[in-house]
Design a protein around this motif. Structure first.
Motif, PDB file in Angstrom:
ATOM      1  N   ILE A  10     113.141   2.673  20.367  1.00 52.89           N
ATOM      2  CA  ILE A  10     112.947   1.312  20.871  1.00 52.89           C
ATOM      3  C   ILE A  10     111.547   1.208  21.453  1.00 52.89           C
ATOM      4  CG2 ILE A  10     113.805  -0.507  22.383  1.00 52.89           C
ATOM      5  CD1 ILE A  10     116.476   0.936  22.500  1.00 52.89           C
ATOM      6  N   GLN A  11     110.714   0.374  20.853  1.00 54.77           N
ATOM      7  CA  GLN A  11     109.335   0.206  21.303  1.00 54.77           C
ATOM      8  C   GLN A  11     109.089  -1.241  21.731  1.00 54.77           C
ATOM      9  OE1 GLN A  11     106.236   2.055  21.591  1.00 54.77           O
ATOM     10  NE2 GLN A  11     107.713   3.720  21.845  1.00 54.77           N
ATOM     11  N   GLU A  64     107.807   5.457  14.629  1.00 60.81           N
ATOM     12  CA  GLU A  64     108.733   4.937  13.614  1.00 60.81           C
ATOM     13  C   GLU A  64     110.052   4.477  14.242  1.00 60.81           C
ATOM     14  OE1 GLU A  64     108.721   8.403  10.962  1.00 60.81           O
ATOM     15  OE2 GLU A  64     107.462   7.239   9.604  1.00 60.81           O
ATOM     16  N   PRO A  65     109.994   3.469  15.116  1.00 57.89           N
ATOM     17  CA  PRO A  65     111.192   3.009  15.832  1.00 57.89           C
ATOM     18  C   PRO A  65     112.120   2.208  14.927  1.00 57.89           C
ATOM     19  CG  PRO A  65     109.376   1.554  16.301  1.00 57.89           C
ATOM     20  CD  PRO A  65     108.812   2.671  15.461  1.00 57.89           C
ATOM     21  N   GLU A  66     113.343   1.988  15.410  1.00 62.81           N
ATOM     22  CA  GLU A  66     114.301   1.132  14.725  1.00 62.81           C
ATOM     23  C   GLU A  66     114.238  -0.299  15.243  1.00 62.81           C
ATOM     24  OE1 GLU A  66     118.313   2.736  13.890  1.00 62.81           O
ATOM     25  OE2 GLU A  66     117.663   4.421  15.130  1.00 62.81           O
ATOM     26  N   LEU A  67     113.753  -0.472  16.485  1.00 63.00           N
ATOM     27  CA  LEU A  67     113.714  -1.789  17.123  1.00 63.00           C
ATOM     28  C   LEU A  67     112.429  -1.922  17.922  1.00 63.00           C
ATOM     29  CD1 LEU A  67     115.074  -4.478  18.134  1.00 63.00           C
ATOM     30  CD2 LEU A  67     116.042  -3.115  19.998  1.00 63.00           C
ATOM     31  N   ILE A  68     111.764  -3.068  17.766  1.00 65.01           N
ATOM     32  CA  ILE A  68     110.583  -3.375  18.574  1.00 65.01           C
ATOM     33  C   ILE A  68     110.843  -4.685  19.308  1.00 65.01           C
ATOM     34  CG2 ILE A  68     108.121  -3.916  18.598  1.00 65.01           C
ATOM     35  CD1 ILE A  68     107.760  -2.269  16.105  1.00 65.01           C
ATOM     36  N   VAL A  73      96.058  -2.926  17.592  1.00 66.67           N
ATOM     37  CA  VAL A  73      96.196  -1.577  18.151  1.00 66.67           C
ATOM     38  C   VAL A  73      97.550  -1.440  18.840  1.00 66.67           C
ATOM     39  CG1 VAL A  73      95.280   0.071  19.827  1.00 66.67           C
ATOM     40  CG2 VAL A  73      93.709  -1.275  18.418  1.00 66.67           C
ATOM     41  N   ALA A  74      97.950  -2.480  19.598  1.00 70.22           N
ATOM     42  CA  ALA A  74      99.248  -2.456  20.282  1.00 70.22           C
ATOM     43  C   ALA A  74     100.392  -2.378  19.271  1.00 70.22           C
ATOM     44  CB  ALA A  74      99.394  -3.694  21.164  1.00 70.22           C
ATOM     45  N   ILE A  75     100.254  -3.079  18.152  1.00 76.02           N
ATOM     46  CA  ILE A  75     101.271  -3.013  17.100  1.00 76.02           C
ATOM     47  C   ILE A  75     101.327  -1.604  16.509  1.00 76.02           C
ATOM     48  CG2 ILE A  75     101.897  -3.846  14.790  1.00 76.02           C
ATOM     49  CD1 ILE A  75     100.678  -6.568  15.636  1.00 76.02           C
ATOM     50  N   ALA A  76     100.146  -1.017  16.261  1.00 80.56           N
ATOM     51  CA  ALA A  76     100.098   0.347  15.731  1.00 80.56           C
ATOM     52  C   ALA A  76     100.749   1.332  16.693  1.00 80.56           C
ATOM     53  CB  ALA A  76      98.643   0.742  15.463  1.00 80.56           C
ATOM     54  N   ARG A  77     100.517   1.141  17.992  1.00 86.88           N
ATOM     55  CA  ARG A  77     101.129   2.030  18.996  1.00 86.88           C
ATOM     56  C   ARG A  77     102.652   1.911  18.962  1.00 86.88           C
ATOM     57  NH1 ARG A  77      99.605   0.890  25.101  1.00 86.88           N
ATOM     58  NH2 ARG A  77     100.661  -1.055  24.521  1.00 86.88           N
ATOM     59  N   ALA A  78     103.156   0.689  18.811  1.00 87.66           N
ATOM     60  CA  ALA A  78     104.605   0.497  18.749  1.00 87.66           C
ATOM     61  C   ALA A  78     105.196   1.126  17.491  1.00 87.66           C
ATOM     62  CB  ALA A  78     104.935  -0.993  18.800  1.00 87.66           C
TER      63      ALA A  78
END
Length: 288
Positions: free
Chosen positions: A91-92, A168-172, A159-164
């Motif tokens: 979860i990110q 390889e999360p299932e939920l952002i 960059v923030a999207i790349a960090r999230a």
């Protein structure tokens, strides 16, 4: 039917009141929400409605005073700090402000590789993953050596999207992820999020005050007003044929290019405000 990866049931959150012996102030009054694997759910409401509090409760940043939050079959409502660190891989979050959500003292490469190394990746594997992430979000390879202040707002949000995406999360949880950007940059970042969601299959909880933005990215939409979900359904249904007066008010508040239609929307919104309509299904009075 897609299995739910997130199930929020009867969620309540209360914050301490101001002053000595002040009673807690409940800001969420029993919210139900679910997200299926690979689904984009928009959560829309104006400032103070409680939408960000839902996202923060899912992330474990605020404590629930009632109800439950389940990730897959696990109850994570009161997960320990150690368990929350483990859940961070699945979860990110993408925060609203691309200027304050990135550490200004670290290079972009360090920002992206640090969480990977903490989760067990070798420095070499982390560097390889950083290159992949920068390419995925459309940033040049030399971005890894640069500091956040060297980028524009839209680039910082990339960059923030790349960090999230890094673990390889299932939920952002996207908490007003484009509201701090200008309109043209918003469109670019929204298209990027949609492309990433389609190619990776990650689920998104997309939190916004803008019904037009939510309609653009979501499969389903839930509308929140003063801590209550007052309407939910498919994005097409809720955003084109809203049933609740508050949802209609949000729709009329969205600007359109046609001046005649915009004038009609203004008049309709004013009429709703004057009527102070009550939805007997939710017990929520909608007034301005």
């Amino acid at each position: 039917m897609t299995a739910n990866i997130l199930q929020v049931e009867g969620l309540k959150v209360a914050f301490p009141g101001r002053g000595f012996r002040a009673r807690p102030i409940e800001v969420l009054h029993g919210v139900d929400l679910h997200i299926g694997a690979g689904e984009v759910v928009g959560l829309v409401g104006e400032s103070g409605s409680g939408k960000t509090t839902i996202g923060r409760a899912v992330l474990g940043l605020v404590k629930a005073s009632g109800g439950s939050i389940r990730f897959h079959s696990e109850d994570i409502t009161d997960a320990s700090p150690a368990r929350r660190r483990q859940l961070a891989k699945q979860i990110q979050v993408i925060f609203q402000d691309p200027y304050s959500s990135l550490n200004p003292a670290l290079s972009v490469g360090d920002i992206l590789s640090e969480p990977l190394i903490v989760q067990g990746a070798t420095p070499r594997d982390a560097r390889k993953r950083v290159v992949e992430l920068l390419d995925r979000v459309g940033l040049p390879g030399d971005a890894a050596q640069r500091l956040p202040r060297e980028f524009s707002g839209g680039q910082r949000q990339r960059v923030a999207i790349a960090r999230a995406l890094a673990p390889e999360p299932e939920l952002i949880v996207c908490d007003e992820a484009v509201s701090a950007l200008d309109l043209s940059t918003q469109a670019i970042v929204l298209d990027l999020l949609q492309d990433i969601q389609r190619t990776t299959g990650v689920a998104l909880l997309f939190i916004s005050h803008d019904l037009a933005v939510v309609r653009h990215v979501s499969n389903r939409v839930a509308v929140i007003y003063k801590g209550n979900i007052v309407e939910s359904g498919s994005a097409a249904e809720v955003t084109s044929r809203p049933q609740h007066p508050y949802t209609r008010r949000l729709l009329f508040a969205s600007p359109v290019a046609d001046p005649v239609q915009q004038r009609e929307r203004r008049a309709a919104r004013k009429q709703l405000a004057q009527m102070g309509l009550l939805d007997t299904r939710s017990g929520v009075t909608v007034s301005v």
